[in-house]
Design an enzyme around this catalytic site. Structure first.
Site, PDB file in Angstrom:
ATOM      1  N   ASP A 153       0.561  -1.361   0.089  1.00  0.00           N
ATOM      2  CA  ASP A 153      -0.005  -0.013  -0.008  1.00  0.00           C
ATOM      3  C   ASP A 153       0.746   1.314   0.004  1.00  0.00           C
ATOM      4  O   ASP A 153       0.366   2.330   0.568  1.00  0.00           O
ATOM      5  CB  ASP A 153      -1.205  -0.026   1.275  1.00  0.00           C
ATOM      6  CG  ASP A 153      -1.940  -0.957   1.283  1.00  0.00           C
ATOM      7  OD1 ASP A 153      -2.392  -1.733   0.084  1.00  0.00           O
ATOM      8  OD2 ASP A 153      -2.365  -1.447   2.381  1.00  0.00           O
ATOM      9  N   LYS A 193       1.908   2.165  -5.078  1.00  0.00           N
ATOM     10  CA  LYS A 193       2.320   1.692  -6.305  1.00  0.00           C
ATOM     11  C   LYS A 193       1.391   1.792  -7.364  1.00  0.00           C
ATOM     12  O   LYS A 193       1.727   2.136  -8.514  1.00  0.00           O
ATOM     13  CB  LYS A 193       2.418   0.250  -6.180  1.00  0.00           C
ATOM     14  CG  LYS A 193       3.424  -0.351  -5.155  1.00  0.00           C
ATOM     15  CD  LYS A 193       3.411  -1.755  -4.861  1.00  0.00           C
ATOM     16  CE  LYS A 193       2.329  -2.293  -4.569  1.00  0.00           C
ATOM     17  NZ  LYS A 193       2.100  -2.009  -3.033  1.00  0.00           N
ATOM     18  N   GLY A 233      -4.481  -4.421  -3.659  1.00  0.00           N
ATOM     19  CA  GLY A 233      -5.643  -3.292  -4.258  1.00  0.00           C
ATOM     20  C   GLY A 233      -4.903  -2.307  -4.484  1.00  0.00           C
ATOM     21  O   GLY A 233      -4.239  -1.338  -3.669  1.00  0.00           O
ATOM     22  N   HIS A 234      -4.722  -1.746  -5.776  1.00  0.00           N
ATOM     23  CA  HIS A 234      -4.004  -0.570  -6.250  1.00  0.00           C
ATOM     24  C   HIS A 234      -4.622   0.444  -6.782  1.00  0.00           C
ATOM     25  O   HIS A 234      -5.837   0.061  -7.862  1.00  0.00           O
ATOM     26  CB  HIS A 234      -3.031  -1.347  -7.406  1.00  0.00           C
ATOM     27  CG  HIS A 234      -1.920  -2.508  -6.955  1.00  0.00           C
ATOM     28  ND1 HIS A 234      -1.509  -3.187  -7.789  1.00  0.00           N
ATOM     29  CD2 HIS A 234      -1.908  -2.571  -5.710  1.00  0.00           C
ATOM     30  CE1 HIS A 234      -1.028  -3.982  -6.872  1.00  0.00           C
ATOM     31  NE2 HIS A 234      -0.740  -3.697  -5.815  1.00  0.00           N
ATOM     32  N   GLN A 275       1.780  -6.149  -3.190  1.00  0.00           N
ATOM     33  CA  GLN A 275       2.295  -6.148  -2.081  1.00  0.00           C
ATOM     34  C   GLN A 275       3.542  -5.458  -1.753  1.00  0.00           C
ATOM     35  O   GLN A 275       3.886  -4.650  -2.436  1.00  0.00           O
ATOM     36  CB  GLN A 275       2.451  -7.715  -1.200  1.00  0.00           C
ATOM     37  CG  GLN A 275       1.071  -8.435  -1.064  1.00  0.00           C
ATOM     38  CD  GLN A 275       0.501  -9.106  -2.188  1.00  0.00           C
ATOM     39  OE1 GLN A 275       1.190  -9.776  -3.128  1.00  0.00           O
ATOM     40  NE2 GLN A 275      -0.748  -8.508  -2.514  1.00  0.00           N
TER      41      GLN A 275
HETATM   42  P1  GDP Z   1      -0.799   0.354  -3.494  1.00  0.00           P
HETATM   43  O1  GDP Z   1      -1.514  -1.157  -2.917  1.00  0.00           O
HETATM   44  O2  GDP Z   1       0.474   0.442  -3.337  1.00  0.00           O
HETATM   45  O3  GDP Z   1      -0.965   0.611  -5.035  1.00  0.00           O
HETATM   46  O4  GDP Z   1      -1.410   1.499  -2.695  1.00  0.00           O
HETATM   47  P2  GDP Z   1      -3.225   1.802  -2.368  1.00  0.00           P
HETATM   48  O5  GDP Z   1      -3.687   2.214  -3.562  1.00  0.00           O
HETATM   49  O6  GDP Z   1      -3.331   0.451  -1.746  1.00  0.00           O
HETATM   50  O7  GDP Z   1      -3.005   2.754  -1.291  1.00  0.00           O
HETATM   51  C1  GDP Z   1      -2.463   3.902  -1.475  1.00  0.00           C
HETATM   52  C2  GDP Z   1      -3.521   5.027  -1.220  1.00  0.00           C
HETATM   53  O8  GDP Z   1      -2.912   6.386  -1.129  1.00  0.00           O
HETATM   54  C3  GDP Z   1      -4.438   5.038  -2.296  1.00  0.00           C
HETATM   55  O9  GDP Z   1      -5.762   5.729  -1.705  1.00  0.00           O
HETATM   56  C4  GDP Z   1      -4.060   6.119  -3.345  1.00  0.00           C
HETATM   57  O10 GDP Z   1      -5.250   7.109  -4.124  1.00  0.00           O
HETATM   58  C5  GDP Z   1      -3.336   7.168  -2.138  1.00  0.00           C
HETATM   59  N1  GDP Z   1      -2.226   7.757  -2.574  1.00  0.00           N
HETATM   60  C6  GDP Z   1      -1.239   7.442  -3.657  1.00  0.00           C
HETATM   61  N2  GDP Z   1      -0.248   8.306  -3.790  1.00  0.00           N
HETATM   62  C7  GDP Z   1      -0.694   9.297  -2.851  1.00  0.00           C
HETATM   63  C8  GDP Z   1       0.111  10.485  -2.823  1.00  0.00           C
HETATM   64  O11 GDP Z   1       1.113  10.904  -3.136  1.00  0.00           O
HETATM   65  N3  GDP Z   1      -0.817  11.454  -1.887  1.00  0.00           N
HETATM   66  C9  GDP Z   1      -1.938  10.904  -1.614  1.00  0.00           C
HETATM   67  N4  GDP Z   1      -2.537  12.015  -0.703  1.00  0.00           N
HETATM   68  N5  GDP Z   1      -2.393   9.964  -1.734  1.00  0.00           N
HETATM   69  C10 GDP Z   1      -1.829   9.012  -2.468  1.00  0.00           C
HETATM   70  P1  IMO Z   2      -1.159  -4.245  -2.212  1.00  0.00           P
HETATM   71  O1  IMO Z   2      -0.675  -4.961  -3.399  1.00  0.00           O
HETATM   72  C1  IMO Z   2      -0.913  -4.650   2.287  1.00  0.00           C
HETATM   73  C2  IMO Z   2      -0.992  -8.517   4.182  1.00  0.00           C
HETATM   74  C3  IMO Z   2      -2.419  -8.877   4.663  1.00  0.00           C
HETATM   75  C4  IMO Z   2      -1.632  -9.809   5.719  1.00  0.00           C
HETATM   76  C5  IMO Z   2      -0.874 -10.398   4.756  1.00  0.00           C
HETATM   77  C6  IMO Z   2      -1.080 -12.106   4.485  1.00  0.00           C
HETATM   78  O2  IMO Z   2      -2.385  -3.272  -2.106  1.00  0.00           O
HETATM   79  O3  IMO Z   2       0.030  -3.492  -1.532  1.00  0.00           O
HETATM   80  P2  IMO Z   2      -2.672 -12.627   2.454  1.00  0.00           P
HETATM   81  O4  IMO Z   2      -4.390 -12.303   2.209  1.00  0.00           O
HETATM   82  O5  IMO Z   2      -1.997 -12.165   1.295  1.00  0.00           O
HETATM   83  O6  IMO Z   2      -2.097 -14.211   2.867  1.00  0.00           O
HETATM   84  O7  IMO Z   2      -2.501 -11.836   3.829  1.00  0.00           O
HETATM   85  O8  IMO Z   2      -0.249  -9.611   3.761  1.00  0.00           O
HETATM   86  N1  IMO Z   2      -1.312  -8.022   2.564  1.00  0.00           N
HETATM   87  C7  IMO Z   2      -1.062  -6.718   2.377  1.00  0.00           C
HETATM   88  N2  IMO Z   2      -1.063  -5.547   2.988  1.00  0.00           N
HETATM   89  N3  IMO Z   2      -1.067  -4.307   0.853  1.00  0.00           N
HETATM   90  C8  IMO Z   2      -1.186  -5.576   0.070  1.00  0.00           C
HETATM   91  O9  IMO Z   2      -1.402  -5.582  -1.044  1.00  0.00           O
HETATM   92  C9  IMO Z   2      -1.576  -6.727   0.729  1.00  0.00           C
HETATM   93  N4  IMO Z   2      -1.744  -8.127   0.256  1.00  0.00           N
HETATM   94  C10 IMO Z   2      -1.638  -8.688   1.443  1.00  0.00           C
HETATM   95  O10 IMO Z   2      -2.994  -7.890   5.112  1.00  0.00           O
HETATM   96  O11 IMO Z   2      -1.251  -8.987   6.909  1.00  0.00           O
HETATM   97 MG    MG Z   3      -3.166  -1.734  -1.814  1.00  0.00          MG
END
Ligand code: GDP
Ligand code: IMO
Ligand code: MG
Length: 401
Positions: free
Chosen positions: A13, A16, A40-41, A210
Site C-alpha cells: 500500500d 504503487k 488493491g492498487h 504487496q
Molecule cells: P498500492 O497498493 O501500493 O497501490 O497502494 P493503495 O492504492 O492500496 O494505497 C495508497 C492510497 O494512497 C490510495 O488511496 C491512493 O489513491 C493514495 N495515494 C497514492 N499516492 C498518493 C499521494 O502521493 N498522495 C496522497 N494524498 N494519496 C496518495
Molecule cells: P497491495 O498490493 C498491504 C497483507 C495482509 C496480511 C498478509 C497476508 O495493495 O500493496 P494474504 O491475504 O496475502 O495471505 O495476507 O499480507 N497483505 C497486504 N498488505 N497491501 C497489500 O497489497 C497486501 N496484500 C496482502 O494484510 O497481513
Molecule cells: Mg494496496
C-alpha cells in the site's frame, strides 16, 4: 532503458498503483507477476477512483496486459473486474499464463479455517484464499488454468477436496470451468510471449503486488503473504531470465503503514496514529481495515534497496506527511546496546533513533530538505514524488523517461 520493475519498498500500500499508472504510457506491456486479489492498487483520475485487484494498474497506459504464472487467480473475480473496468475504458489485450494457479472457494474456506486455528497469532490475511492457493501449488495438488480445460479436471478437484477435507460442489466446479473456457483464447506461455516481445523491441512494465517485507522469504515471517514480492519475483513469476529485469523502482510511502499483524519498529499509536491515519485516509483498498501507521524508516528502506536492487525510489504521500505536525524519520536502531543502521525482520529493536523535520505544508524548501536527506542516506535517486491522490499530483525531480 526498456523494462522496468516496480515494487513496494515497505509492507504494501505504498501507492504503487498511482506510480505505475503515471509511468504506464511509456510501456507497451504491463505484467503482474505475483499475488492475487489480495492486492488493491488505487488510481485516481480527476477525482474518480479506480481500484485494481487482479488487473495490472498499468491498464490505462499500455496496449497489452499479462497475468503471469506467479499470480494466483480467482477466475470469478477476474471476470467481474474485467467487466467493471470495461465500462470505464477500452480494455487492452489481455493474456494469461496457462500455468497460473487458480483460487477456489475451498481455498477461501481454508484461509478462514487456518486463521481460526492460529487464534491470537493469526496473520490477519485478506481472507482471499491466497496463502492456501500457494500452499496447494507448492504441495503439488494445485489446479492451473490449463488443467481446467482437460478431461481429468474433476480428479484434480477431488484431490484438493480430499486433502483439505472441504467439499467443492459440482456447481462451483462447473462455474470455474465455464469461466476458464471463456478465457481459453487468452492463454499463453508467458515466458515465450514476453521474450518474443522483448526481441521485437517492446517495453515491459512489471508490477509487484504487496511489499518487500511481506515477501514469503524475506519478510517478517510468518506475518507475510505467500508470494515473492521483491524484484527477483519477476523471473520465477514470468519465466523470463534475470537479465531482462533491467531497472527496478521501489515505491516508498513517506511514512509507513501496515495492514494485518506483524511488528514494525516505527509504529505509532493513540491520538497521533489516528491523526496520521485520517490525514492519509489509511484504510485497506481490499478489506477496508484501518492500516497501522508509523514513521518513515531509513534502515528499512536501506534493506529494501539491497534486496530489490533499486535504481530509483518513488516517494509517495508527501502531501499527507507535510500536514502532520511531528515529522520524524528513523535513522538507526539500538539493538543490545549497539547502533544498527539496517533493518532485518529478525531484529529485536530496543529503541529507534529519529531525526526531526519541519513541516512543509507552507514551505516547499522543507520538503526538498526531507527528500535530499533520504537520497543522501540511501544513495539512490528519488526522481518521482507523489504529492496528492490524483494522477497529476506528481513532482518530477528528474525525467527518467
Ligand atoms: P498500492 O497498493 O501500493 O497501490 O497502494 P493503495 O492504492 O492500496 O494505497 C495508497 C492510497 O494512497 C490510495 O488511496 C491512493 O489513491 C493514495 N495515494 C497514492 N499516492 C498518493 C499521494 O502521493 N498522495 C496522497 N494524498 N494519496 C496518495
Ligand atoms: P497491495 O498490493 C498491504 C497483507 C495482509 C496480511 C498478509 C497476508 O495493495 O500493496 P494474504 O491475504 O496475502 O495471505 O495476507 O499480507 N497483505 C497486504 N498488505 N497491501 C497489500 O497489497 C497486501 N496484500 C496482502 O494484510 O497481513
Ligand atoms: Mg494496496
Amino acid at each position: 532503458m526498456r523494462n522496468l520493475t516496480i515494487v513496494g519498498a515497505q509492507f504494501g500500500d505504498e501507492g504503487k498503483g498511482k506510480i505505475i499508472d503515471y509511468l504506464s504510457s511509456y510501456f507497451d506491456i504491463g505484467v503482474r507477476f505475483n499475488g492475487g486479489e489480495n492486492a488493491g492498487h488505487t488510481v485516481v483520475n480527476s477525482g474518480k477512483q479506480v481500484k485494481f485487484h487482479l488487473i495490472p494498474a498499468s491498464f490505462f497506459g499500455v496496449k497489452t496486459l499479462v497475468l503471469a504464472n506467479g499470480v494466483v487467480l480467482n477466475l470469478e473475480k477476474l471476470y467481474s473486474e474485467i467487466r467493471e473496468l470495461s465500462t470505464i475504458s477500452k480494455f487492452p489485450d489481455l493474456f494469461i499464463s496457462k500455468l497460473a494457479h487458480i483460487v477456489t472457494p475451498a481455498h477461501f474456506k481454508r484461509d478462514s479455517l487456518l486463521e481460526g486455528v492460529r487464534g491470537k497469532s493469526q496473520i490477519g490475511t485478506t481472507l482471499k484464499g491466497i496463502g492456501p492457493a500457494y500452499e496447494s501449488k507448492y504441495g503439488r495438488y494445485g489446479i492451473r488454468i490449463i488443467d481446467l480445460l482437460q478431461d481429468d479436471v474433476y480428479e484434480k478437484f477431488n484431490l484438493l477436496s480430499q486433502i483439505y477435507n472441504i467439499q467443492i460442489s459440482k456447481e462451483e466446479i462447473e462455474k470455474i470451468i465455464g469461466i476458464a473456457r471463456e478465457f481459453s483464447g487468452n492463454l499463453i506461455d508467458t515466458a515465450d510471449f514476453l521474450l518474443e516481445n522483448i526481441e521485437r523491441g517492446k517495453k515491459i512494465l512489471f508490477e509487484a503486488a504487496q511489499g518487500t517485507f511481506i515477501d514469503i522469504e524475506f519478510g517478517t515471517y510468518p506475518y507475510v503473504t505467500s508470494s515473492h514480492t521483491i524484484s527477483g519475483g519477476v523471473t520465477v513469476g514470468t519465466g523470463l531470465p534475470p537479465k531482462y529485469i533491467e531497472k527496478v523502482m521501489g515505491v516508498a510511502k513517506s511514512y509507513i503503514t501496515r495492514v494485518g499483524e506483524g511488528y514494525f519498529p516505527t509504529e505509532i499509536f493513540g491520538n497521533e496514529a489516528e491523526e496520521l491515519r485520517k490525514l492519509g485516509w489509511e484504510y485497506g483498498a481490499t478489506t477496508g481495515r484501518p492500516r497501522r501507521v508509523g514513521y518513515f524508516d531509513i534502515p528499512m528502506l536501506r534493506k529494501s534497496a539491497k534486496l530489490n536492487g533499486f535504481d530509483y525510489i518513488a516517494l509517495t504521500k508527501v502531501d499527507v506527511l507535510g500536514k502532520f505536525k511531528k515529522i520524524k524519520v528513523a535513522i538507526s536502531y539500538e539493538v543490545n546496546g549497539s547502533e544498527v543502521k539496517e533493518y532485518d525482520p529478525l531484529l529485536k529493536v530496543d529503541k529507534v533513533n529519529y531525526e526531526e523535520f519541519k513541516p512543509w505544508d507552507d514551505n516547499p524548501n522543507n520538503l526538498e530538505k526531507f527528500i535530499d536527506f533520504i537520497e543522501s542516506e540511501i544513495k539512490i535517486p528519488i526522481p518521482i514524488v507523489g504529492n496528492g491522490e490524483d494522477r497529476d499530483k506528481i513532482i518530477v525531480r528528474e525525467k527518467i523517461y
